[in-house]
Design a protein around this motif. Sequence first.
Motif, PDB file in Angstrom:
ATOM      1  N   ILE A  21       3.672  11.921 -45.473  1.00  0.00           N
ATOM      2  CA  ILE A  21       4.449  12.045 -44.239  1.00  0.00           C
ATOM      3  C   ILE A  21       5.533  13.117 -44.386  1.00  0.00           C
ATOM      4  N   GLY A  22       6.226  13.124 -45.519  1.00  0.00           N
ATOM      5  CA  GLY A  22       7.306  14.095 -45.729  1.00  0.00           C
ATOM      6  C   GLY A  22       6.817  15.527 -45.655  1.00  0.00           C
ATOM      7  N   LYS A  23       5.661  15.774 -46.264  1.00  0.00           N
ATOM      8  CA  LYS A  23       5.081  17.122 -46.241  1.00  0.00           C
ATOM      9  C   LYS A  23       4.670  17.510 -44.817  1.00  0.00           C
ATOM     10  N   GLY A  24       4.108  16.550 -44.090  1.00  0.00           N
ATOM     11  CA  GLY A  24       3.719  16.798 -42.693  1.00  0.00           C
ATOM     12  C   GLY A  24       4.922  17.162 -41.828  1.00  0.00           C
ATOM     13  N   ILE A  25       6.039  16.472 -42.074  1.00  0.00           N
ATOM     14  CA  ILE A  25       7.280  16.742 -41.332  1.00  0.00           C
ATOM     15  C   ILE A  25       7.821  18.126 -41.690  1.00  0.00           C
ATOM     16  N   ALA A  26       7.842  18.431 -42.985  1.00  0.00           N
ATOM     17  CA  ALA A  26       8.341  19.733 -43.447  1.00  0.00           C
ATOM     18  C   ALA A  26       7.520  20.869 -42.849  1.00  0.00           C
ATOM     19  N   SER A 222      -6.573   5.592 -37.010  1.00  0.00           N
ATOM     20  CA  SER A 222      -5.444   5.503 -37.935  1.00  0.00           C
ATOM     21  C   SER A 222      -4.493   6.666 -37.665  1.00  0.00           C
ATOM     22  N   GLY A 223      -3.281   6.564 -38.192  1.00  0.00           N
ATOM     23  CA  GLY A 223      -2.293   7.622 -38.001  1.00  0.00           C
ATOM     24  C   GLY A 223      -2.416   8.692 -39.066  1.00  0.00           C
ATOM     25  N   LYS A 224      -1.935   9.876 -38.726  1.00  0.00           N
ATOM     26  CA  LYS A 224      -1.882  11.003 -39.663  1.00  0.00           C
ATOM     27  C   LYS A 224      -0.413  11.442 -39.787  1.00  0.00           C
ATOM     28  N   PRO A 225      -0.059  12.117 -40.885  1.00  0.00           N
ATOM     29  CA  PRO A 225       1.333  12.575 -41.031  1.00  0.00           C
ATOM     30  C   PRO A 225       1.856  13.353 -39.821  1.00  0.00           C
ATOM     31  N   GLU A 226       0.968  14.139 -39.170  1.00  0.00           N
ATOM     32  CA  GLU A 226       1.439  14.920 -38.005  1.00  0.00           C
ATOM     33  C   GLU A 226       1.856  14.037 -36.828  1.00  0.00           C
ATOM     34  N   ASP A 227       1.328  12.820 -36.758  1.00  0.00           N
ATOM     35  CA  ASP A 227       1.765  11.886 -35.704  1.00  0.00           C
ATOM     36  C   ASP A 227       3.237  11.530 -35.887  1.00  0.00           C
TER      37      ASP A 227
END
Length: 256
Positions: A21-26, A222-227
Amino acid sequence: MDMGNHFEGRTAFVTGGSRGIGKGIARRFAEEGANVAIIDVNEEALQEVESEFKEDGFDIYCKTANVVEFSQVEAAVQEVHEKFGSVDILVNNAGVIRDNMLFKMTDSDWDTVMDVHLKGSFNSARAVQKYMVENKYGRIINISSTSALGNRGQANYATAKAGLQGFTKTLAIELGKFGITANAVAPGFIETEMTKETAARIGISFEDLVQASVEKIPAGRSGKPEDIANAVAFYADERSSFVNGQVIYVAGGPKD
């Protein structure tokens, strides 16, 4: 979809940003024009993400630091401020799991989870707030979880994630007058390395865990980090200044 440059000239500081998730946010912040800073304890993953982002042309600061140690966080935040000129957005994402049923849970299982989620978020917020207050602008976004509502085998994690919601609301009250908002995102089931570890712990394949989870999710996936990155970007937007002290559940359906 054109992402635009909503965050041009802004600096986003993401804890635990080397994967999941952190990498997706960054990545979302980088794609939308922000300067991005990541701290993490996973040195190898941090080097990988730094190379990957730089190859894509993003200006990124990466440092190995433990959120539990205030001096390490404070030094990193200071370096980021010196490099980019501001620290505008903090995402408290660093997290660990030490799942166990209550009767098997050790002191270490409890303390580690509390330290990383709660003390880590406290340390990071305390380190960035002075720059945000001086600048009369800031966005603090804490990553909670649907586990905050209770989850079997996660007495420690559920408590920490619920605690982050109380922390969020208090920061919103204290910092609002300085142009700083504090909000939280509570992910449901997201496909990450952490959920892969959960599958291994309970002794099933990751595919089976995903399938079992999807069966309970009204959105049917399911959810992905970009969500999660989408919800974080909403809170971080300059235009979201009247959204303060809120928790959004990003879980493919309603949560009680």
